[in-house]
Structure formats: structure tokens, C-alpha cells
Design a protein around this motif. Structure first.
Motif, PDB file in Angstrom:
ATOM      1  N   THR A 139     -29.366 -12.458  -1.089  1.00 47.96           N
ATOM      2  CA  THR A 139     -30.378 -11.786  -1.909  1.00 47.96           C
ATOM      3  C   THR A 139     -30.983 -12.753  -2.913  1.00 47.96           C
ATOM      4  O   THR A 139     -32.203 -12.768  -3.136  1.00 47.96           O
ATOM      5  CB  THR A 139     -29.755 -10.582  -2.633  1.00 47.96           C
ATOM      6  N   ALA A 140     -30.139 -13.567  -3.523  1.00 49.14           N
ATOM      7  CA  ALA A 140     -30.628 -14.545  -4.500  1.00 49.14           C
ATOM      8  C   ALA A 140     -31.568 -15.548  -3.845  1.00 49.14           C
ATOM      9  O   ALA A 140     -32.592 -15.936  -4.433  1.00 49.14           O
ATOM     10  CB  ALA A 140     -29.452 -15.261  -5.152  1.00 49.14           C
ATOM     11  N   GLU A 141     -31.249 -15.958  -2.624  1.00 48.62           N
ATOM     12  CA  GLU A 141     -32.102 -16.915  -1.923  1.00 48.62           C
ATOM     13  C   GLU A 141     -33.442 -16.275  -1.565  1.00 48.62           C
ATOM     14  O   GLU A 141     -34.498 -16.903  -1.679  1.00 48.62           O
ATOM     15  CB  GLU A 141     -31.397 -17.419  -0.656  1.00 48.62           C
ATOM     16  N   LEU A 142     -33.418 -15.025  -1.125  1.00 50.25           N
ATOM     17  CA  LEU A 142     -34.670 -14.324  -0.828  1.00 50.25           C
ATOM     18  C   LEU A 142     -35.537 -14.192  -2.085  1.00 50.25           C
ATOM     19  O   LEU A 142     -36.759 -14.382  -2.047  1.00 50.25           O
ATOM     20  CB  LEU A 142     -34.363 -12.943  -0.250  1.00 50.25           C
ATOM     21  N   THR A 143     -34.897 -13.896  -3.214  1.00 52.72           N
ATOM     22  CA  THR A 143     -35.624 -13.777  -4.473  1.00 52.72           C
ATOM     23  C   THR A 143     -36.230 -15.115  -4.885  1.00 52.72           C
ATOM     24  O   THR A 143     -37.399 -15.189  -5.305  1.00 52.72           O
ATOM     25  CB  THR A 143     -34.692 -13.257  -5.585  1.00 52.72           C
ATOM     26  N   ARG A 144     -35.446 -16.171  -4.769  1.00 54.45           N
ATOM     27  CA  ARG A 144     -35.936 -17.504  -5.135  1.00 54.45           C
ATOM     28  C   ARG A 144     -37.128 -17.890  -4.269  1.00 54.45           C
ATOM     29  O   ARG A 144     -38.140 -18.394  -4.764  1.00 54.45           O
ATOM     30  CB  ARG A 144     -34.824 -18.535  -4.968  1.00 54.45           C
ATOM     31  N   SER A 145     -37.013 -17.668  -2.961  1.00 53.13           N
ATOM     32  CA  SER A 145     -38.087 -18.045  -2.043  1.00 53.13           C
ATOM     33  C   SER A 145     -39.346 -17.222  -2.288  1.00 53.13           C
ATOM     34  O   SER A 145     -40.465 -17.748  -2.232  1.00 53.13           O
ATOM     35  CB  SER A 145     -37.611 -17.880  -0.593  1.00 53.13           C
ATOM     36  N   ALA A 146     -39.171 -15.930  -2.557  1.00 55.48           N
ATOM     37  CA  ALA A 146     -40.332 -15.080  -2.828  1.00 55.48           C
ATOM     38  C   ALA A 146     -41.073 -15.563  -4.072  1.00 55.48           C
ATOM     39  O   ALA A 146     -42.312 -15.619  -4.102  1.00 55.48           O
ATOM     40  CB  ALA A 146     -39.886 -13.628  -2.999  1.00 55.48           C
ATOM     41  N   ALA A 147     -40.314 -15.939  -5.105  1.00 58.03           N
ATOM     42  CA  ALA A 147     -40.935 -16.444  -6.330  1.00 58.03           C
ATOM     43  C   ALA A 147     -41.678 -17.753  -6.055  1.00 58.03           C
ATOM     44  O   ALA A 147     -42.788 -17.972  -6.568  1.00 58.03           O
ATOM     45  CB  ALA A 147     -39.878 -16.646  -7.407  1.00 58.03           C
ATOM     46  N   HIS A 148     -41.081 -18.615  -5.259  1.00 50.69           N
ATOM     47  CA  HIS A 148     -41.721 -19.896  -4.938  1.00 50.69           C
ATOM     48  C   HIS A 148     -43.020 -19.669  -4.156  1.00 50.69           C
ATOM     49  O   HIS A 148     -44.053 -20.297  -4.438  1.00 50.69           O
ATOM     50  CB  HIS A 148     -40.769 -20.764  -4.129  1.00 50.69           C
ATOM     51  N   LEU A 149     -42.986 -18.763  -3.180  1.00 53.19           N
ATOM     52  CA  LEU A 149     -44.175 -18.501  -2.378  1.00 53.19           C
ATOM     53  C   LEU A 149     -45.275 -17.853  -3.211  1.00 53.19           C
ATOM     54  O   LEU A 149     -46.466 -18.152  -3.035  1.00 53.19           O
ATOM     55  CB  LEU A 149     -43.807 -17.609  -1.187  1.00 53.19           C
ATOM     56  N   TRP A 150     -44.891 -16.972  -4.133  1.00 48.24           N
ATOM     57  CA  TRP A 150     -45.889 -16.354  -5.014  1.00 48.24           C
ATOM     58  C   TRP A 150     -46.541 -17.398  -5.906  1.00 48.24           C
ATOM     59  O   TRP A 150     -47.762 -17.431  -6.065  1.00 48.24           O
ATOM     60  CB  TRP A 150     -45.216 -15.272  -5.864  1.00 48.24           C
ATOM     61  N   LEU A 151     -45.716 -18.292  -6.473  1.00 50.25           N
ATOM     62  CA  LEU A 151     -46.258 -19.347  -7.330  1.00 50.25           C
ATOM     63  C   LEU A 151     -47.180 -20.268  -6.541  1.00 50.25           C
ATOM     64  O   LEU A 151     -48.254 -20.676  -7.028  1.00 50.25           O
ATOM     65  CB  LEU A 151     -45.106 -20.148  -7.940  1.00 50.25           C
ATOM     66  N   ASP A 152     -46.792 -20.570  -5.304  1.00 54.12           N
ATOM     67  CA  ASP A 152     -47.626 -21.428  -4.467  1.00 54.12           C
ATOM     68  C   ASP A 152     -48.967 -20.754  -4.167  1.00 54.12           C
ATOM     69  O   ASP A 152     -50.021 -21.398  -4.174  1.00 54.12           O
ATOM     70  CB  ASP A 152     -46.891 -21.744  -3.160  1.00 54.12           C
ATOM     71  N   ALA A 153     -48.918 -19.445  -3.924  1.00 59.46           N
ATOM     72  CA  ALA A 153     -50.148 -18.714  -3.631  1.00 59.46           C
ATOM     73  C   ALA A 153     -51.083 -18.690  -4.832  1.00 59.46           C
ATOM     74  O   ALA A 153     -52.315 -18.730  -4.689  1.00 59.46           O
ATOM     75  CB  ALA A 153     -49.812 -17.282  -3.198  1.00 59.46           C
ATOM     76  N   ASN A 188     -53.761 -19.257   5.653  1.00 60.48           N
ATOM     77  CA  ASN A 188     -52.417 -18.673   5.558  1.00 60.48           C
ATOM     78  C   ASN A 188     -51.900 -18.250   6.924  1.00 60.48           C
ATOM     79  O   ASN A 188     -50.724 -18.427   7.244  1.00 60.48           O
ATOM     80  CB  ASN A 188     -52.440 -17.476   4.609  1.00 60.48           C
ATOM     81  N   ALA A 189     -52.781 -17.695   7.756  1.00 66.05           N
ATOM     82  CA  ALA A 189     -52.374 -17.293   9.101  1.00 66.05           C
ATOM     83  C   ALA A 189     -51.976 -18.505   9.933  1.00 66.05           C
ATOM     84  O   ALA A 189     -51.000 -18.460  10.695  1.00 66.05           O
ATOM     85  CB  ALA A 189     -53.503 -16.530   9.782  1.00 66.05           C
ATOM     86  N   ALA A 190     -52.729 -19.600   9.770  1.00 70.70           N
ATOM     87  CA  ALA A 190     -52.414 -20.818  10.512  1.00 70.70           C
ATOM     88  C   ALA A 190     -51.063 -21.384  10.085  1.00 70.70           C
ATOM     89  O   ALA A 190     -50.268 -21.840  10.925  1.00 70.70           O
ATOM     90  CB  ALA A 190     -53.520 -21.850  10.301  1.00 70.70           C
ATOM     91  N   ARG A 191     -50.771 -21.369   8.776  1.00 72.90           N
ATOM     92  CA  ARG A 191     -49.474 -21.841   8.288  1.00 72.90           C
ATOM     93  C   ARG A 191     -48.350 -20.972   8.839  1.00 72.90           C
ATOM     94  O   ARG A 191     -47.298 -21.475   9.243  1.00 72.90           O
ATOM     95  CB  ARG A 191     -49.439 -21.809   6.755  1.00 72.90           C
ATOM     96  N   GLY A 192     -48.580 -19.658   8.838  1.00 70.94           N
ATOM     97  CA  GLY A 192     -47.561 -18.762   9.369  1.00 70.94           C
ATOM     98  C   GLY A 192     -47.303 -18.994  10.846  1.00 70.94           C
ATOM     99  O   GLY A 192     -46.153 -18.982  11.302  1.00 70.94           O
TER     100      GLY A 192
END
Length: 417
Positions: A27-41, A51-55
Motif C-alpha cells: 500500500t505504501a508503495e502504491l501511495t508513493r508511486s501515485a504521488a510521484h505520477l501526480w507530481l510528474d503530470a 500519455n497513451a503512447a507512454r502507457g
């Protein structure tokens, strides 16, 4: 601590606590990654198409697997239906005055290539660089219908045939499952083993806090060998490598989650993507294990713990660890959750080797890092193998050699079990 694996209740309590911790970390890793992806966005906005191409690139990279290969030049010196003996000796070193060395890789649903993981992360390269230039390894072949009845006797026989072909006496190096196999062979044939090195190898299968030991204790305590036999039947007489992989991922799900989300975060970083590919190509390329051999292992070692108790009998001969009197080198991982150090270091009290000829060493890190991690290869394997070399030659100090392992500093790690 041995409590978690010495009783059914202790095993269940240990599993419950371990799974709760793993869930929290995931759960902590999912939270950390979500925060990182939001900041990147927010800081680097992209078009929906970008974004679709990256995915799509992330998804295709996760699915694009290649078969592992050997990086060091070698020849096949012996072929059996379930194993190859590979000779990694450089022709220029064939006349070296040194005892030959045989490496027994792990066998847990993955290929043997972990001992030659990459050109600059190779256990074999470290051994050769330490002076052990007459170098051999057994490669465990994927089990088939024809080899599903291969058992412990067959494995011990191929080790014996290999050492005889190498000259009749060898330094034996065993990683994980290859370690307990090496220990059993050395107990039955002590005259053929010059030195014995065991890394991350369970010798006392019930020592320490091991999730595998606890789950085996709970499973066999409730249902006997029935669940394991059912898995083997599902695999057509073999233990499916994909089932072993699923078990490893289930033990540390946070590592799997972290590795895949880190890939998404770094999908534009070619160096990160390549490190990811190299690891995933080995980790996700599974192979089956002979069913007879696997069920023997579960019954006599994981469940019965007969190697450390002294009750292990093979073909009418007792595999007594006290028969081992050669120099012994033991390498454990400080955070190894597959084989806690206590499971390995128990060998020191069971063998007949004089205490002054036993070396215990603890590397920083977990299980897989013992065999392919840059820190362990540079800082732990190298001095251990230089000590083995000193006992294996009359030629004096080893010649200078190029460093066999890339400098691990300032290089991000990939989460691994």
C-alpha cells in the motif's frame, strides 16, 4: 528465533504477521508511486496522445521478454536429460595450477543463468577473476515429461560424474538449492570436495523466521503432501515453474509493484529500461522442476528437516554432515527472507570441519542479491573466492586482474525478491 516454524500455531502466527506487513508495504508503495505520477503530470504536462503512447510503451515493455543466455564463453562437457556440465575455462588458463571449481546454481523455477546474470554482474566472472580459472557449472535443464521421475540420486550422480571428469576433486560452490545439494554430496563424498562454499543455502530448514518454512509447516501440518502432489499432477508430473514464480511474487508483492511502477516512472530512461529488461528476462522466464525431485525435497528437507537432524538417508547411506571436514565458507544475506542466515549458519555446528577453517560472512541485502547483486559480488564473493584460491594452488599469489563487476555506486537498484 525458531518459534515460527517449530509448531503449527507458530507458523500461522508468523504468516499472519508477515502478510500484514507485506500488505502495508505494498500500500505504501502504491501511495508513493501515485504521488510521484501526480507530481510528474503537474510539472510535465503531456497531451493525451503522449500519455497513451507512454502507457502503451510501458505495457509492451512489461510483456516483452527474452530468453536468458550465457555471457561467458563455454563448452558443454557433459550432457544428461536434466543437466549440462558447462566448462567456462578459458583455453589460455587450461594449464593453470589450481584445483577445479564446480558451481551448482539455484533451482527454483528459474534458469541457471543467474550465476552469469550480465557481463558486469557475473558470479562466474568473480570466481575466475579470483584465480579459480578452471571453472565449471552445472546448468539445470527445464523438466519435461521424460524427466519428471528424475530424483535426488540422479542429481548426486551428475555432480559425481562432473567432478570425476574435472579430475576427481573440486572446490564446490552451491547457491540456495544448489547449496543443500552440494552439502549432501560433500557429506556422501567428502574425499572429492576440496573446499565447500554455500551461499543462501537452507541447511536447517526450520531455523529463523522464513515465510517458506512457515507456509510449508502450516500446509503439511493441515494437509500433508497433498497440495504439493496436486501441483505436480497439474504440471503433468513436474512442478510448474510459473507456480514457483507466483509464490515468490506473493511473498514480496511490494517488490513486484515497485518494479513495474518504477518502470512507468522511468519509461523514457533507456538505462533504467535496460536494467529492468535484464532482470525481468531472467526472473519471468520460468522452467519446470522434475516432480519426483521436488516432492522429495518437500518431504525430506522442507518438512522433515532431515539434513540437519542427521536422519537423511539416500540409497541406504546416511548423509551425515559431520563427514564434511574440508574448509567451509558460508555467505548469508542480512535481509534474506527466503533463507534467513540462521538456516545457513547452522551448517557450521553440524560439519566436522575445524572451527578455524570455517568462514561466516553476511552480505548486506536479500536473497537474489547474494548471487547477482553488484555489492555482494564485489565486497563478499571476491574475498571469499580469493581465500578459496589460496587453498587451491601452489603457484603463489594470484595474478592481477581487471575488476569483474561494475561499480555499484550511484546506480539505482531494481526491487527484487
Amino acid at each position: 528465533m525458531t518459534a515460527p516454524t517449530t509448531s503449527m500455531g507458530g507458523a500461522l502466527r508468523h504468516l499472519a504477521a508477515y502478510n500484514a506487513t507485506a500488505a502495508t508495504r505494498t500500500t505504501a508503495e502504491l501511495t508513493r508511486s501515485a504521488a510521484h505520477l501526480w507530481l510528474d503530470a503537474v510539472t510535465r504536462p503531456r497531451t493525451p496522445w503522449a500519455n497513451a503512447a507512454r502507457g502503451a510503451l510501458w505495457w509492451s515493455t512489461m510483456l516483452d521478454r527474452r530468453e536468458p543466455t550465457w555471457h561467458r564463453a563455454n563448452t558443454v562437457a557433459l550432457t544428461t536429460p536434466f543437466a549440462y556440465l558447462r566448462d567456462f575455462t578459458d583455453p589460455a588458463d587450461a594449464g593453470d595450477d589450481v584445483v577445479p571449481t564446480l558451481v551448482l546454481p539455484p533451482q527454483a523455477g528459474h534458469s541457471s543463468h543467474v550465476i552469469d546474470f550480465s557481463p558486469r554482474q557475473s558470479q562466474l566472472a568473480v570466481l575466475a577473476g579470483a584465480g579459480l580459472t578452471k571453472l565449471y557449472a552445472l546448468e539445470w535443464r527445464p523438466a519435461t515429461t521424460a524427466t519428471r521421475d528424475v530424483g535426488i540420486t540422479d542429481y548426486l550422480e551428475v555432480i559425481d560424474r562432473s567432478i570425476r571428469r574435472m579430475g576427481g576433486r573440486a572446490n564446490l560452490v552451491g547457491d540456495c538449492q544448489g547449496g543443500w545439494l552440494a552439502a549432501i554430496y560433500a557429506a556422501l563424498h567428502p574425499e572429492r570436495v576440496h573446499t565447500l562454499t554455500l551461499a543462501g543455502a537452507p541447511i536447517d530448514f526450520h531455523a529463523g523466521e522464513s515465510v517458506i518454512a512457515s507456509s510449508t509447516r502450516a500446509m503439511t501440518g493441515a494437509l500433508g503432501l497433498a497440495p504439493y502432489k496436486a501441483l505436480v499432477r497439474m504440471g503433468g508430473g513436474n512442478m510448474p515453474g510459473r507456480a514457483v514464480l507466483a509464490n515468490f511474487i506473493g511473498i514480496q508483492p511490494q517488490s513486484e509493484v515497485s518494479r513495474q511502477l518504477q518502470l512507468l516512472q522511468n519509461i523514457d530512461d533507456e538505462a533504467h529500461v535496460e536494467r529492468y529488461r535484464v532482470f525481468e528476462d531472467w526472473f519471468k522466464h520460468t522452467q519446470d522442476i522434475p516432480g519426483a525431485f521436488y516432492l522429495w525435497l518437500v518431504e525430506h528437507l522442507f518438512h522433515g528437516n532431515e539434513l540437519i537432524s542427521g536422519d537423511l538417508v539416500i540409497d541406504g547411506r546416511r548423509a551425515d554432515l559431520a563427514n564434511i571436514t574440508c574448509p567451509l565458507f558460508l555467505l548469508a544475506g542480512s535481509t534474506d527472507h527466503i533463507t534467513p542466515p540462521a538456516q545457513l549458519f547452522a551448517a557450521a555446528d553440524a560439519v566436522g570441519t575445524p572451527p578455524e577453517q570455517i568462514t561466516r560472512r553476511t552480505a548486506q541485502g536479500g536473497h537474489l542479491g547474494l548471487f547477482m547483486g553488484r555489492d555482494a559480488l564485489r565486497d563478499d564473493w571476491r574475498p571469499l573466492m580469493e581465500a578459496v584460491y589460496a587453498l587451491s594452488t601452489s603457484a603463489g599469489p594470484r595474478p592481477e586482474h581487471a575488476d569483474a563487476v561494475a561499480d555499484p555506486r550511484d546506480t539505482p537498484r531494481l526491487p527484487a525478491p
